[in-house]
Design an enzyme around this catalytic site. Structure first.
Site, PDB file in Angstrom:
ATOM      1  N   CYS A   1       0.861  -1.187   0.000  1.00  0.00           N
ATOM      2  CA  CYS A   1       0.000   0.000   0.000  1.00  0.00           C
ATOM      3  C   CYS A   1       0.893   1.231   0.000  1.00  0.00           C
ATOM      4  O   CYS A   1       1.717   1.404   0.912  1.00  0.00           O
ATOM      5  CB  CYS A   1      -0.877  -0.023   1.249  1.00  0.00           C
ATOM      6  SG  CYS A   1      -1.886   1.456   1.458  1.00  0.00           S
TER       7      CYS A   1
ATOM      8  N   CYS B   1      -0.907   3.565  -6.413  1.00  0.00           N
ATOM      9  CA  CYS B   1      -1.832   2.992  -5.434  1.00  0.00           C
ATOM     10  C   CYS B   1      -2.025   1.553  -5.888  1.00  0.00           C
ATOM     11  O   CYS B   1      -2.283   1.304  -7.079  1.00  0.00           O
ATOM     12  CB  CYS B   1      -3.160   3.739  -5.439  1.00  0.00           C
ATOM     13  SG  CYS B   1      -4.451   2.919  -4.471  1.00  0.00           S
TER      14      CYS B   1
HETATM   15  N1  DGL Z   1      -4.012   0.548  -1.717  1.00  0.00           N
HETATM   16  C1  DGL Z   1      -3.685   1.783  -1.141  1.00  0.00           C
HETATM   17  C2  DGL Z   1      -2.442   2.398  -1.797  1.00  0.00           C
HETATM   18  O1  DGL Z   1      -1.640   1.710  -2.396  1.00  0.00           O
HETATM   19  C3  DGL Z   1      -4.688   2.878  -0.913  1.00  0.00           C
HETATM   20  C4  DGL Z   1      -6.127   2.743  -0.779  1.00  0.00           C
HETATM   21  C5  DGL Z   1      -6.746   3.558   0.352  1.00  0.00           C
HETATM   22  O2  DGL Z   1      -7.028   4.762   0.181  1.00  0.00           O
HETATM   23  O3  DGL Z   1      -6.927   2.953   1.406  1.00  0.00           O
HETATM   24  O4  DGL Z   1      -2.224   3.567  -1.675  1.00  0.00           O
END
Ligand code: DGL
Length: 261
Positions: A76, A191
């Site tokens: 993430c 993301c």
């Molecule tokens: N999957 C997350 C990232 O790589 C973000 C998603 C969220 O806003 O929770 O930033």
């Protein structure tokens, strides 16, 4: 003698980390994978920083206590750009983070204009700005924070289609105006949810660009850190846990089964 498989913990706020998980599995299919989705805290992209750091450190800490991983992948960008340093300070286990792939994007861009598409939090972080200062060189970097795309990816994976116009509106700011040599030619998927939508992005792009997914590079880093570990014999399928404690709805369960869960 059978070698016990190493445990790799994959962490994200939701299902986005699956895009990293699938590459890690390709690189080290012999590991035992535990995926923790902090869906009770989703989305991370619009939260107050101090509270979010405390939450990430606590949730990842509980998972480390429970599953005793050899390696933790913070799949993430929003969590990594905010809390990697605190996680490394708090726990004595190697961490692999996921941060915007600005260096390779700038290196490959011919037009010398790239866009970084991430959550609003990721694109506004000092971590991301520092990557630009260090690696962008003569490349013009456009930062595009989307408040909605991670949620759209969650909906799509759970079987609820998101209209083209809604996705197009989120990616449109990545495409600049100007003569062809100044057109954006590379867009960093900053993301982990976004590679889940990349076919839609390609179809809705103002012109063809390279959509850069960092997952293969993260998987190479995982393989590198595990290089001294002999291949294990996997006896179990990967497991996924949601911090909400809710069981995934049928369409999401089917999608998760396609990832091996
Ligand atoms: N999957 C997350 C990232 O790589 C973000 C998603 C969220 O806003 O929770 O930033």
């Amino acid at each position: 003698m059978t070698v016990k498989p190493a445990t790799i913990l994959i962490f994200d706020s939701g299902v986005g980390g699956l895009t990293v998980f699938r590459e890690a599995v390709r690189a080290r299919p012999d590991a035992r994978y535990i995926y923790v989705a902090d869906d009770a805290g989703f989305p991370y992209g619009n939260q107050q920083e101090a509270a979010l750091i405390a939450r990430i450190v606590a949730v990842v800490g509980q998972a480390i206590d429970r599953y005793k991983p050899s390696l933790v992948v913070i799949a993430c960008n929003t969590a990594s750009t905010l809390a990697l340093a605190q996680l490394r300070a708090a726990y004595d286990v190697p961490f692999v983070g996921t941060v915007p792939a600005i260096k390779p994007a700038c290196a490959q861009s011919k037009s010398k204009r790239i866009a970084v598409l991430g959550t609003q939090a990721t694109v506004s972080r000092e971590y991301t700005r520092a990557l630009i200062r260090e690696f962008a060189g003569d490349c013009n970097v456009v930062l595009v924070g989307s408040p909605k795309l991670a949620g759209y990816a969650e909906l799509e994976l759970a079987g609820t289609p998101v209209p083209d116009a809604d996705i197009k509106a989120e990616i449109a700011p990545c495409f600049g105006e100007g003569p062809p040599e100044h057109y954006t030619d590379t867009i960093v998927l900053a993301c982990t949810h976004y590679p889940l939508l990349v076919d839609r992005f390609r179809a809705l792009a103002a012109w063809p660009v390279d959509w850069l997914d960092p997952a293969p590079a993260i998987a190479r880093r995982v393989a590198d850190l595990m290089r001294d570990r002999p291949p294990g014999v996997i006896a179990e399928r990967p497991s996924i846990f949601f911090t909400s404690g809710k069981a995934p709805a049928p369409a999401l369960a089917t999608a998760l089964a396609s990832y091996g869960f």
